[in-house]
Design a protein around this motif. Structure first.
Motif, PDB file in Angstrom:
ATOM      1  N   ARG A 106      -6.832  13.022  -1.665  1.00  0.00           N
ATOM      2  CA  ARG A 106      -5.797  13.010  -2.693  1.00  0.00           C
ATOM      3  C   ARG A 106      -6.456  12.939  -4.067  1.00  0.00           C
ATOM      4  O   ARG A 106      -7.234  12.024  -4.357  1.00  0.00           O
ATOM      5  CB  ARG A 106      -4.863  11.826  -2.509  1.00  0.00           C
ATOM      6  CG  ARG A 106      -3.923  11.936  -1.314  1.00  0.00           C
ATOM      7  CD  ARG A 106      -2.951  13.123  -1.523  1.00  0.00           C
ATOM      8  NE  ARG A 106      -1.855  13.087  -0.575  1.00  0.00           N
ATOM      9  CZ  ARG A 106      -1.839  13.689   0.605  1.00  0.00           C
ATOM     10  NH1 ARG A 106      -2.927  14.362   0.984  1.00  0.00           N
ATOM     11  NH2 ARG A 106      -0.790  13.643   1.391  1.00  0.00           N
ATOM     12  N   SER A 122      -3.610  17.767  -2.413  1.00  0.00           N
ATOM     13  CA  SER A 122      -4.343  17.455  -1.191  1.00  0.00           C
ATOM     14  C   SER A 122      -5.469  18.484  -1.060  1.00  0.00           C
ATOM     15  O   SER A 122      -5.207  19.691  -0.979  1.00  0.00           O
ATOM     16  CB  SER A 122      -3.415  17.516   0.029  1.00  0.00           C
ATOM     17  OG  SER A 122      -4.148  17.371   1.217  1.00  0.00           O
ATOM     18  N   GLU A 149       4.683  13.445  -2.439  1.00  0.00           N
ATOM     19  CA  GLU A 149       4.167  12.144  -2.858  1.00  0.00           C
ATOM     20  C   GLU A 149       5.218  11.366  -3.637  1.00  0.00           C
ATOM     21  O   GLU A 149       5.372  10.147  -3.472  1.00  0.00           O
ATOM     22  CB  GLU A 149       2.915  12.317  -3.719  1.00  0.00           C
ATOM     23  CG  GLU A 149       1.675  12.682  -2.931  1.00  0.00           C
ATOM     24  CD  GLU A 149       1.244  11.550  -2.012  1.00  0.00           C
ATOM     25  OE1 GLU A 149       1.142  10.407  -2.483  1.00  0.00           O
ATOM     26  OE2 GLU A 149       1.028  11.815  -0.804  1.00  0.00           O
TER      27      GLU A 149
END
Length: 671
Positions: A106, A122, A149
């Protein structure tokens, strides 16, 4: 490959190594070209020095990187400059050295010119090798996972809100809990304003959403870099409700204001605000703000309900008011109750009884909450009612056990309601200790249901921490209950406390080791050892002075009634008692006559001067129950107890193993 099979079927010879290599290279170039031009995943090719060799067009869309300017630049520098992404170079070099991929890393980026917009990616890194196994560099894939997210962050924030908001059942602390949850995860500053009615513990009135009630700043918080917030207590009307929805198609601003409402009741409002250069709130953020406000409003409603119930519980536990002045001839008492906010149904009472005696009662319902306190109040009322029957303590507990079972049966009929009101105690059980002290001879009759603290401290400082075994709970297994009788010297101390944890016997004995101290001082020391929500009752026993007691054995002959009257008149003169002599002698005559006619020898007459009151007692060995008769006009008898009932302030009968005692209490103004 299909071309190879067609050639074989046609009888032509298969291609040689050079031709196969050329075909495979063509396929590889085609695949590579398709991946770089058509894939929706960002591709980054780095050499062994971690310089950018090539990126695909998606990278420009994902990161805003100029694909024609970064080839040849060190990757760390290129991505930090053009995308605000900071790459961990050590991770990439480890992949180069070991060949082990690094997947699902991340990374966060803020592109220049849009620093308020944060993106999460990602990324995965793989080592590139040629056919000979030589290391060529790395290929990195990247995917924008910002939306997922943010969705996960909203879920985490909602979970945090459900865990942390409403844990205290206090209005102002609930408001502050919302602030603590939202800063900095959702806003740079938060202001919670509540109506004056809510802050006073009252229900908010039903109002339309367009109504603007008076609001007062209750809780604030911020990161220090966000907008300034008003001080707690400041009136924030009308600005907090002036926020308007943006026009369709336009983003929400960096400030959200949401009302705190439950079923049309406005408890207040909450304002969430981000820095001016921060990303504006979106529709998903508005939905999250509504969810946070809804959770808080429901907790505020629960807190208000708890506040009202706590007021009721406090009132119930303080009823009836203490009557120590009515028991000073028997005991000196000290009480303690330190509420813990959990609604434990504990109580203690000091109840005056006929004959200058006193009942000391400590009990607790074996559950918590408003239902437990309601059960406690009903049991407490039952104890006060049952003491008028002059029962022995163990018999009183048996009656109280039946009352507890009846309460359980009544609760069982509405057990389904407990789903909606889980605080209701449907099947109550309770513990209770009752001690009756007689100041005439120091007799102490005690009975115990359940486990509670009970210690007897003698005047010499010795103590008995277990003068009586524990008994079954009221509403549980039931009678027989543990009971015992003691004769205590004057100045003994009785320590009773409702059930709960501790204290250690050693600590308790140390607190009670100096019985010469005032009961209030001893109670202070013992209270420090008890857990919250327990009640404590300390009683220092007294004996009646000989000058306040007179007793005669009456011969079993009706002619002895006149002698009894003479004794009474003489004693009243010696005491200079304010009771009317004619009224007293008339009551004594009727009680003694009743005992001689319907009772059994021996007959004992006793007078007790209890302050301005005078207590007349006549005991005999008979068990026949006297009852009040209403004689006809032509009857010559049957008016004795009626006369006593008419002249006395109170009268009654109590039984013991040796017979019964009929008593009458007359005030100083009698006659």
């Amino acid at each position: 490959m299909d071309a190879y099979r067609e050639q074989d079927q046609a009888g032509t010879s298969p291609p040689g190594p050079a031709e196969r290599w050329s075909a495979e290279a063509a396929w590889g170039d085609a695949v590579l070209d398709a991946v770089f031009t058509q894939s929706d995943i960002g591709l980054h090719v780095l050499d062994r020095d971690l310089r950018v060799v090539r990126v695909n067009g998606v990278v420009a869309g994902l990161h805003g990187i100029p694909v024609d300017r970064i080839p040849g630049m060190p990757a760390v520098e290129a991505y930090a400059t053009f995308a605000g992404v900071h790459i961990d170079e050590a991770v990439l070099r480890k992949v180069l050295a070991t060949g082990h991929p690094a997947t699902d890393l991340r990374v966060v980026g803020r592109a220049p010119g849009a620093a308020h917009v944060e993106h999460v990616y990602s990324a995965s890194a793989y080592r590139l090798q040629d056919a000979a196994g030589d290391v060529l560099g790395l290929v990195i894939t990247s995917t924008d996972v910002t939306d997922s997210e943010r969705a996960h962050a909203r879920l985490r924030l909602l979970h945090d809100a459900h865990e942390r908001i409403g844990a205290t059942l206090d209005v102002e602390r609930t408001a502050q809990e919302l602030v603590d949850v939202a800063v900095p995860a959702f806003a740079d500053s938060v202001v919670v304003a509540l109506t004056d009615a809510v802050l006073r513990g009252q229900d908010p009135a039903l109002q339309s959403r367009d109504t603007v009630p008076l609001l007062r700043c209750t809780a604030t918080g911020g990161t220090g870099t966000g907008p300034e917030v008003p001080e707690a207590g400041a009136v924030v009307l009308p600005g907090i409700f002036d926020e308007r929805e943006p026009a369709p198609g336009r983003p929400l601003p960096t400030r959200l204001v949401v009302p705190l409402t439950v079923r049309g009741q406005i408890f207040g409002a909450v304002a969430f605000q981000r820095r001016a250069d921060a990303e504006a709130y979106g529709p998903d953020d508005r939905a999250l703000a509504d969810a946070l406000a809804s959770r808080t409003a429901n907790c505020l409603e629960n807190a208000l309900r708890y506040t009202r119930e706590h007021i009721v519980m406090t009132a119930l536990q303080s009823w009836p008011p203490p009557r120590e002045e009515a028991t000073q001839s028997a005991v000196d008492v000290a009480r303690r109750h330190r509420p813990g906010g959990s609604g434990a149904g504990s109580w203690c009472d000091v109840i005056p009884l006929p004959g200058a005696r006193v009942a000391l009662v400590v009990g607790q319902v074996e559950s918590r909450g408003p239902g437990a306190v309601a059960t406690m109040s009903r049991l407490r009322t039952a104890v006060h009612s049952l003491t008028t029957l002059d029962l022995d303590p163990h018999e009183l507990l048996a009656r109280l056990h039946a009352t507890t079972l009846r309460l359980a049966a009544e609760g069982g009929a509405t057990a389904a309601d407990s789903v909606a009101a889980p605080h209701v105690d449907v099947h109550p059980t309770a513990g209770c200790t009752i001690a009756v002290h007689d100041p005439v001879d120091g007799r102490l009759d005690i009975a115990r249901a359940g486990a509670s603290l009970f210690v007897v401290v003698h005047p010499d400082g010795s103590a008995d921490p277990r003068p009586l075994d524990e008994g079954p709970l009221l509403g549980g297994e039931g009678p027989p209950f543990a009971c015992a009788t003691y004769f205590l010297p004057e100045g003994s101390t009785l320590c009773l406390a409702s059930g709960g944890e501790g204290p250690r016997t050693e600590d308790l004995m140390a607190a009670l080791a100096h019985p010469g101290r005032d009961p209030e001082a001893m109670a202070d020391d013992v209270e420090r050892l008890l857990t919250p929500d327990r009640v404590l009752l300390l009683a220092r026993t007294r004996h009646l002075p000989p000058g306040e007691l007179a007793e005669w054995e009456v011969p079993y002959d009706l002619s002895a009634v006149a002698t009894a009257r003479v004794h009474v008149q003489d004693r009243l003169r010696r005491w200079n008692h304010p009771a009317d002599p004619f009224t007293v002698t008339l009551v004594v005559s009727e009680l003694v006559t009743n005992a001689l006619r319907y009772g059994a020898a021996p007959v004992v007459l006793r007078l007790i001067a209890d302050g301005p009151s005078l207590i007349c007692e006549v005991s005999d060995a008979g068990q026949a129950a006297p009852h009040l008769r209403h004689a006809k006009a032509v009857d010559e008898g049957g008016r004795g107890l009626l006369i006593c009932a008419s002249l006395a302030d109170n009268w009654g009968v109590r039984y013991n193993d040796d017979g019964k005692t009929v008593w009458a209490e007359l005030g100083g103004e009698a006659g």
